[in-house]
Design an enzyme around this catalytic site. Structure first.
Site, PDB file in Angstrom:
ATOM      1  N   LYS A  63     -46.505 -57.490  -8.987  1.00  0.00           N
ATOM      2  CA  LYS A  63     -46.783 -56.123  -9.441  1.00  0.00           C
ATOM      3  C   LYS A  63     -46.902 -55.131  -8.286  1.00  0.00           C
ATOM      4  O   LYS A  63     -46.606 -53.946  -8.459  1.00  0.00           O
ATOM      5  CB  LYS A  63     -48.059 -56.092 -10.293  1.00  0.00           C
ATOM      6  CG  LYS A  63     -47.913 -56.778 -11.641  1.00  0.00           C
ATOM      7  CD  LYS A  63     -49.170 -56.625 -12.484  1.00  0.00           C
ATOM      8  CE  LYS A  63     -49.021 -57.329 -13.821  1.00  0.00           C
ATOM      9  NZ  LYS A  63     -50.186 -57.113 -14.695  1.00  0.00           N
ATOM     10  N   GLY A 225     -58.003 -60.232 -24.118  1.00  0.00           N
ATOM     11  CA  GLY A 225     -56.937 -59.367 -23.637  1.00  0.00           C
ATOM     12  C   GLY A 225     -55.723 -59.258 -24.526  1.00  0.00           C
ATOM     13  O   GLY A 225     -54.745 -58.599 -24.150  1.00  0.00           O
TER      14      GLY A 225
END
Length: 242
Positions: A63, A225
């Site tokens: 990322k 999540g």
């Protein structure tokens, strides 16, 4: 047929591939979703050369590492300095976005109470940056927790009753507790959880982590999540098709 995919390492477990494959089938979308599992970000150009890709998700550990390979960043990902969505522009350029912060923000908001004014973020990896950015937008003060103490970072050993009483929002950004190691959880003093706490565990498999179980036993509200992942995926789809 358009091709979308996920760039990462050791991503057989991929939430994204299952989610988008089911979405394409259910909505009769002529597309496929593939995993691009590479052992080094240096192989990203090879992926681009050998595939015609319409949109890309990015996951651990790339990322942050993918940013030098992109032509532009949107304002959110520029501030977060982490990208989980890449849009292939019509002019051939690559633009990085972050939809993690959006998924977290929108899944958290319905559960916030007026007393949730301070948060502790467990972990300091790429995911924690998006979480911190979302909390900043919500005007919630936050402090990171890591194994080593540093400026503006608590160590796990420092966590005590007073810190827990003052920080009633706890977000786990570590992978601890993920299947199959479901007995694991971050080294926090769980005896200090209370009914005032909201515990958000970014882990989604299992649906109730050991951290969530221990917090719930003390009366805390707990979230996993999964909804965050669904929301960030739909935001990515919106970006790719805008």
């Amino acid at each position: 047929m358009r091709t979308f995919g996920l760039l990462g390492r050791n991503i057989d477990y991929s939430f994204s591939r299952k989610y988008f494959s089911e979405k394409f089938q259910k909505e009769n979308i002529d597309a496929e979703y593939r995993n691009f599992d590479v052992d080094s970000i240096e192989k990203f150009p090879y992926v681009l050369r050998n595939n015609i890709i319409s949109g890309l998700n990015v996951t651990i550990p790339y990322k942050e590492e993918i940013i030098p390979f992109l032509d532009h960043l949107d304002p959110h990902s520029r501030e977060i300095q982490a990208v989980n969505t890449v849009k292939f522009e019509k002019d051939g350029s690559l633009c990085g976005y972050n939809t993690d912060y959006w998924g977290f923000l929108e899944s958290l908001k319905p559960f916030l109470k007026p007393h949730h004014k301070k948060a502790i973020i467990l972990g300091t990896g790429g995911a924690s940056k998006a979480i911190a950015y979302a909390l900043k937008l919500l005007e919630i003060d936050y402090q990171f927790v890591s194994r080593k103490k540093a400026a503006h970072i608590f160590s796990y050993k420092e966590l005590n009753k007073e810190i827990f009483e003052n920080h009633t929002l706890v977000i786990n950004c570590t992978p601890l507790g993920t299947f199959p190691n479901t007995d694991n959880y971050p080294d926090v003093p769980v005896e200090y959880f209370s009914k005032n706490h909201l515990v958000f565990d970014l882990v989604y498999n299992p649906s109730e982590t050991r951290l969530m179980q221990l917090a719930a036993e003390k009366g805390a509200t707990t979230l996993n999540g999964l909804r965050m992942l669904e929301l960030q995926a739909e935001k990515a789809w919106e970006i790719w098709n805008s």
